[in-house]
Design a protein around this motif. Structure first.
Motif, PDB file in Angstrom:
ATOM      1  N   ILE A   1      42.907  48.093  29.990  1.00  0.00           N
ATOM      2  CA  ILE A   1      43.814  47.984  31.135  1.00  0.00           C
ATOM      3  C   ILE A   1      44.880  46.940  30.840  1.00  0.00           C
ATOM      4  O   ILE A   1      46.053  47.148  31.098  1.00  0.00           O
ATOM      5  CB  ILE A   1      43.026  47.667  32.424  1.00  0.00           C
ATOM      6  CG1 ILE A   1      42.143  48.869  32.773  1.00  0.00           C
ATOM      7  CG2 ILE A   1      43.970  47.334  33.570  1.00  0.00           C
ATOM      8  CD1 ILE A   1      41.151  48.617  33.885  1.00  0.00           C
TER       9      ILE A   1
ATOM     10  N   LEU B   1      38.838  43.417  31.418  1.00  0.00           N
ATOM     11  CA  LEU B   1      40.065  44.208  31.612  1.00  0.00           C
ATOM     12  C   LEU B   1      40.746  44.473  30.260  1.00  0.00           C
ATOM     13  O   LEU B   1      41.303  45.548  30.041  1.00  0.00           O
ATOM     14  CB  LEU B   1      41.014  43.496  32.571  1.00  0.00           C
ATOM     15  CG  LEU B   1      40.543  43.428  34.032  1.00  0.00           C
ATOM     16  CD1 LEU B   1      41.366  42.421  34.819  1.00  0.00           C
ATOM     17  CD2 LEU B   1      40.605  44.806  34.674  1.00  0.00           C
TER      18      LEU B   1
ATOM     19  N   LEU C   1      45.401  41.168  37.744  1.00  0.00           N
ATOM     20  CA  LEU C   1      46.458  41.990  37.139  1.00  0.00           C
ATOM     21  C   LEU C   1      47.825  41.658  37.727  1.00  0.00           C
ATOM     22  O   LEU C   1      48.818  41.586  36.991  1.00  0.00           O
ATOM     23  CB  LEU C   1      46.132  43.472  37.300  1.00  0.00           C
ATOM     24  CG  LEU C   1      44.883  43.941  36.555  1.00  0.00           C
ATOM     25  CD1 LEU C   1      44.554  45.381  36.919  1.00  0.00           C
ATOM     26  CD2 LEU C   1      45.043  43.774  35.051  1.00  0.00           C
TER      27      LEU C   1
ATOM     28  N   LEU D   1      38.462  49.075  40.196  1.00  0.00           N
ATOM     29  CA  LEU D   1      38.885  47.683  40.215  1.00  0.00           C
ATOM     30  C   LEU D   1      38.692  47.110  41.611  1.00  0.00           C
ATOM     31  O   LEU D   1      39.080  47.724  42.595  1.00  0.00           O
ATOM     32  CB  LEU D   1      40.364  47.578  39.813  1.00  0.00           C
ATOM     33  CG  LEU D   1      40.740  48.119  38.437  1.00  0.00           C
ATOM     34  CD1 LEU D   1      42.239  48.017  38.233  1.00  0.00           C
ATOM     35  CD2 LEU D   1      39.984  47.392  37.341  1.00  0.00           C
TER      36      LEU D   1
ATOM     37  N   THR E   1      41.605  52.868  38.130  1.00  0.00           N
ATOM     38  CA  THR E   1      41.938  51.774  39.040  1.00  0.00           C
ATOM     39  C   THR E   1      41.051  51.764  40.269  1.00  0.00           C
ATOM     40  O   THR E   1      40.898  50.725  40.892  1.00  0.00           O
ATOM     41  CB  THR E   1      43.413  51.840  39.469  1.00  0.00           C
ATOM     42  OG1 THR E   1      43.663  53.120  40.056  1.00  0.00           O
ATOM     43  CG2 THR E   1      44.334  51.606  38.308  1.00  0.00           C
TER      44      THR E   1
ATOM     45  N   ASP F   1      39.975  41.844  40.454  1.00  0.00           N
ATOM     46  CA  ASP F   1      40.625  42.471  39.293  1.00  0.00           C
ATOM     47  C   ASP F   1      42.090  42.763  39.580  1.00  0.00           C
ATOM     48  O   ASP F   1      42.969  42.495  38.764  1.00  0.00           O
ATOM     49  CB  ASP F   1      39.916  43.776  38.916  1.00  0.00           C
ATOM     50  CG  ASP F   1      38.518  43.559  38.380  1.00  0.00           C
ATOM     51  OD1 ASP F   1      38.250  42.477  37.816  1.00  0.00           O
ATOM     52  OD2 ASP F   1      37.691  44.483  38.529  1.00  0.00           O
TER      53      ASP F   1
ATOM     54  N   ARG G   1      36.223  38.438  33.666  1.00  0.00           N
ATOM     55  CA  ARG G   1      36.952  39.580  34.228  1.00  0.00           C
ATOM     56  C   ARG G   1      38.179  39.926  33.374  1.00  0.00           C
ATOM     57  O   ARG G   1      38.443  41.095  33.119  1.00  0.00           O
ATOM     58  CB  ARG G   1      37.373  39.292  35.667  1.00  0.00           C
ATOM     59  CG  ARG G   1      36.230  39.399  36.655  1.00  0.00           C
ATOM     60  CD  ARG G   1      36.666  38.943  38.051  1.00  0.00           C
ATOM     61  NE  ARG G   1      35.628  39.134  39.026  1.00  0.00           N
ATOM     62  CZ  ARG G   1      35.452  40.250  39.731  1.00  0.00           C
ATOM     63  NH1 ARG G   1      36.251  41.278  39.567  1.00  0.00           N
ATOM     64  NH2 ARG G   1      34.463  40.332  40.597  1.00  0.00           N
TER      65      ARG G   1
END
Length: 161
Positions: free
Chosen positions: A55, A50, A18, A10, A7, A14, A46
């Motif tokens: 993720i 991910l 999320l 990120l 993380t 990002d 993006r």
């Protein structure tokens, strides 16, 4: 094999992606891009990155068990007779075949080896699951059940630190 980006790699876009997708996994790319103040093409790239990094595992619809007639939620601790890889593999394969099981964890710190979260229609359904399936799995030596009275925190959102 999917890469595992920590993380810390990120950026704010990002993290915002999320956060938004955890709140509403069905957002269109256009709407998501608007919410994070990015144009649609880089937003889509993006999201795909991910997903490729693992993720974002998948997007799902969260259903209300009560409205589907699944009124009883039970947390169960399961004890096994032997702590061997073969015994654990057998138990895990059997438990994966049970649609009532929402979650299953191999745990430490208790007198149990597993914790499972089960949702059923009623006590008769629970009794059938317990006596005719769970306790018949080879190696299960003990079961402790706790019935959920109320959900105090009920989220699937992970914090974005």
């Amino acid at each position: 094999m999917k890469s595992k980006a920590p993380t810390s790699e990120l950026d704010r876009y990002d993290r915002h992606i999320l956060e938004e997708l955890q709140r509403d996994g069905g957002l269109s790319n256009q709407r998501l891009a608007e919410r994070i103040a990015l144009s649609p093409s880089p937003c889509l790239r993006r999201v795909q990155a991910l997903e490729e990094a693992g993720i974002i595992r998948k997007r799902v619809a969260l259903l209300d068990p009560q409205r589907l007639g699944l009124a009883l939620m039970v947390l169960m601790h399961i004890s096994m007779d032997r702590h061997t890889p073969e015994r654990f593999e057998h138990f895990e394969a059997e438990i994966r075949r049970s649609p009532e099981v929402l979650e299953c964890y191999l745990i430490t710190g208790h007198d149990a080896d597993y914790q499972i979260k089960v949702v059923v229609r009623d006590m008769a359904h629970f009794q059938d699951f317990l006596l005719n399936r769970l306790t018949r799995i080879e190696g299960v030596t003990g079961v402790h059940s706790s019935f959920v009275l109320r959900r105090v925190v009920d989220t699937t959102e992970l914090p974005m630190y």
